[in-house]
Design a protein around this motif. Sequence first.
Motif, PDB file in Angstrom:
ATOM      1  N   THR A 473       0.800  -1.090   0.037  1.00 46.86           N
ATOM      2  CA  THR A 473      -0.019   0.018   0.064  1.00 46.86           C
ATOM      3  C   THR A 473       0.818   1.192  -0.203  1.00 46.86           C
ATOM      4  O   THR A 473       1.722   1.308   0.919  1.00 46.86           O
ATOM      5  N   ASP A 506      -5.808   0.457  -7.787  1.00 52.37           N
ATOM      6  CA  ASP A 506      -5.488   1.667  -6.942  1.00 52.37           C
ATOM      7  C   ASP A 506      -4.673   1.192  -5.695  1.00 52.37           C
ATOM      8  O   ASP A 506      -5.006   0.520  -4.647  1.00 52.37           O
ATOM      9  N   ILE A 507      -3.322   1.367  -5.631  1.00 53.65           N
ATOM     10  CA  ILE A 507      -2.489   0.876  -4.645  1.00 53.65           C
ATOM     11  C   ILE A 507      -2.432   1.596  -3.433  1.00 53.65           C
ATOM     12  O   ILE A 507      -1.624   1.395  -2.454  1.00 53.65           O
ATOM     13  N   GLU A 509      -5.073   2.039  -2.032  1.00 56.86           N
ATOM     14  CA  GLU A 509      -6.320   1.632  -1.315  1.00 56.86           C
ATOM     15  C   GLU A 509      -5.845   0.155  -0.349  1.00 56.86           C
ATOM     16  O   GLU A 509      -5.067  -0.363  -0.931  1.00 56.86           O
ATOM     17  N   ARG A 514      -9.321  -2.430  -4.190  1.00 57.02           N
ATOM     18  CA  ARG A 514      -8.163  -1.886  -5.112  1.00 57.02           C
ATOM     19  C   ARG A 514      -8.763  -1.731  -6.557  1.00 57.02           C
ATOM     20  O   ARG A 514      -8.196  -0.995  -7.170  1.00 57.02           O
TER      21      ARG A 514
END
Length: 597
Positions: A473, A506-507, A509, A514
């Motif tokens: 993350t 979406d890294i 999240e 994600r």
Amino acid sequence: MTSSSGASRRQVLAVAAAAATAPLIAGAPARAASPKGPKTWDLTVLGTSDTHGNVYNWDYYRDAEYDDSKHNDVGVAKLATLVNQIRAERGEKPTLVLDAGDTIQGTPLATYYAKQEPITTTGETHPMANAMNVLKYDAVTLGNHEFNYGLPLLAQWIGQLGFPALAANAINEATGKPAFLPYVIKEVPLGGYDSPTLKVGILGLTNPGVAIWDRANVEGKLIFADMIATAAKWVPVMRQRGADLVIISAHGGDSGTSSYGPELPNENPVALIAQQVPGIDAILFGHAHNEVPEKFVTNTETGEQVLTSEPSKWGQRLTRMDFTVTKIKGRWQVLSKSATMLNTNTVVEDPAVLGAVRGQHAKTVGYVNTVVAQSTEELSAAESRYKDTAILDFINHVQTEAVTAALAGTAYAGLPVLSIAAPFSRTAVFPQGDVRIRDVAGLYVYDNTLEAVVMTGAEVKAYLEYSAKYFVTLPVGATVDPATISDPAVPDYNYDVISGVDYDIDISEPVGQRITRLVLPGTDTPVAADAQFVIAVNNYRRSGGGNFPGIVKTQVYNQQQEIRQLLIDWAQAKGEIRPVDFFVENWKLVREGVPVF
């Protein structure tokens, strides 16, 4: 020698023959006892594991001597030099040599004699049998990759070995009895005139994951029992039959975790075996490809320290275990034990091993250097883990084409075909110009076959969410370094990309939240939860490897076609590899909608 019950007379004779010719167990002067202490003797046990078809110190994908960032070397020929040095150093003192499995798969050399010129057809001796027979092992355990090419080839390879192959927990489903030799007890003279004999029991345990990873080869034929329970069953039997020292050669790691779900016994139970099963002196183990020079595990029942060691992979390391024993009131006792790790990059290759496999090595080199196509530009896999690349899309395109063509005219013909691929290699390259078999094999290094199942849109999203746990993350504003962008606990081969839908990861999240965009290709139309897709996927993943959700289903396509060969055939048929024909940038890493790269 005592053999396990259930072994055929042929197996027992083969084992007896191997024992009769075992190296360095003739008499030698015993080590003098100190005036006050008991007389002692010593035994050395050498261990290898996960050699994966490596004989020469050679990288078939680069067509050059093997080298990596740490300058490791590989191959049985290097191992043999170390083994022979230790045998010479010890003179006539006893030295045993064991292997913990994964032997006949992993290089183009091994693949050639399983696929291009299979030993089951030609009758030729397998290169790994040629090499290991020169080294004169005392026993080998079957690893999970021994089952990759089917039971007939495995049986033929075992029959070519001059020593026993062990797998106590592989059970013949029809008879309920061990399908292979569970163990051997070797009678080892300890050296000196009229020297005493130490009976060394060697138990082999293979990996239960075979039931998933090679289901097509073993289903209905073999059952793979729990490694801990199997050890608990056989160790007392070996002791009752006279074993003074018990060593387990286990193809399983020591983490206590599994790459699959709880439906099968533990994949990596070595530490648990040592803790829970009394009567074990040492465990040589493999499967995880880790370097564990020496680790002691306390048995909870007896308080005894069990010595364990894992010698890395591919012949890069050799485990050396040393035992000092004495006889008190007619019973052997271990006074001390230890292990060290030797690096094969310190020695040259053994000429006898090289000579035994030279012709087969040369034939493989010639094969992998065959030109199959021309590439209009260089395609690299270096960024495939975190960017959509043409070289990974090449795999997905070929898989999609093969499944689409096979399903034409069937009930599934109208469904969109998605395809799954993983970045197996960070170093694979298709050079501009000549593309050779070794370039394609270097991109797809596993002997997987192509299958297909039907999944819903919701299942596809859940699959992608699971795959996206590969990334650490990284909040908005945090520095992104490709070298550290992935979770080290998740191997590259357990990160999948999917073609045929467009999506964002979406890294920033948390894991499980994600996949912030999942739409039909080239549109803004979200993929409906109840939409249906045909998914092209390799047999390892479809059968449960990696424990991905929603993929373990009945196949709608399974023609037992090897994916690597499909890639080679496609390239040969086209003659030209042009990214414009297959490269579609359909996924990207983002943070709050902003692309990371």
